[in-house]
Design a protein around this motif. Sequence first.
Motif, PDB file in Angstrom:
ATOM      1  N   HIS A 236      81.473  19.882  73.595  1.00 57.93           N
ATOM      2  CA  HIS A 236      80.169  20.530  73.587  1.00 57.93           C
ATOM      3  C   HIS A 236      79.986  21.957  73.441  1.00 57.93           C
ATOM      4  N   THR A 241      77.568  19.258  69.377  1.00 55.50           N
ATOM      5  CA  THR A 241      78.749  18.636  69.599  1.00 55.50           C
ATOM      6  C   THR A 241      79.900  18.692  68.593  1.00 55.50           C
ATOM      7  N   THR A 293      73.838  17.536  69.867  1.00 60.36           N
ATOM      8  CA  THR A 293      73.907  16.906  71.001  1.00 60.36           C
ATOM      9  C   THR A 293      72.820  16.055  71.359  1.00 60.36           C
TER      10      THR A 293
END
Length: 300
Positions: A236, A241, A293
């Motif tokens: 991350h 991500t 993310t």
Amino acid sequence: MAAWLAQNVFAEVFAGYRLELFFPAVLICAVLFDHGAGFLATLLCALVANAHLPWAVPAPAAERTAALGVFVPVGVLMTLIIEGLRHALRELASAKEEKELLLRELIHRTRNDLFMASSIISLQARSHPDPMARQALQSAASRVSSVGQVQERLHATGDVSGCVPLSLYLGSLCDQLGQMLAGVRPITFEVDAPSTEIHRSAAASIGLIVNELVTNALKYAFNDRSSGQVKVEAWHRGASTHIVVQDDGEGCPVDAQPGTGSRLVGELATRLGGAMKRTSETGGCRVEVILPTSALVPAR
């Protein structure tokens, strides 16, 4: 009995015939025990209070009757509410168990159906006279089988209705791919990923992405070699991500026309709000998929 003793000890503080300390006794009995324990506690408290309270301050009959007339209905109402809450919690627990059972059965049937479909397509591919059609059918069978394998990994590594740890999921998926190649050629896998919990739906797409990229690496990177290494990484960075699949094979032409597998990876990344980037490095090919993310991790 503890409430009766406390009520007598503090009788002068609670001037008159008052039963405040009996309410916690009813509440505790109703919460801790079952089968009408709260009703029994209410009855026993009323009998004890009528017969033995108070020690220090004599109470007129009218005051005693009024106090009991308030205490008993409130105790019964309190018990009814707690019994209703307990019944609702039991129904919720039963519904959750039934939901998980049905979901497990659905996953099992879906996985079996996918493997059956893959077998049927493979059978059709072997019997087709056209080599190009045979190859296309075999590729389709392989991708259907990959979906089934992803579902199997999800079922093995996570809660059926919740999330899965990314590191355990990717490690399990790559272990399975490695076992499929056992005895063919010694390709080693290295997985480095955080243990972040991600949505099952997002995990399915990530599994297909990694499965496709690893399969492409095994198919094209080691043509003239008997061994090699494929590394799968995830991390991350800020709100993104990054998922990287890198091999130490022949490299990949950046300007090459994307095949079906590359287009599939690109479409899956786009569906999650991300993008794919391919780079050819000295001693291998590196494909990086960047995803938001927020599309993967449950909100806290």
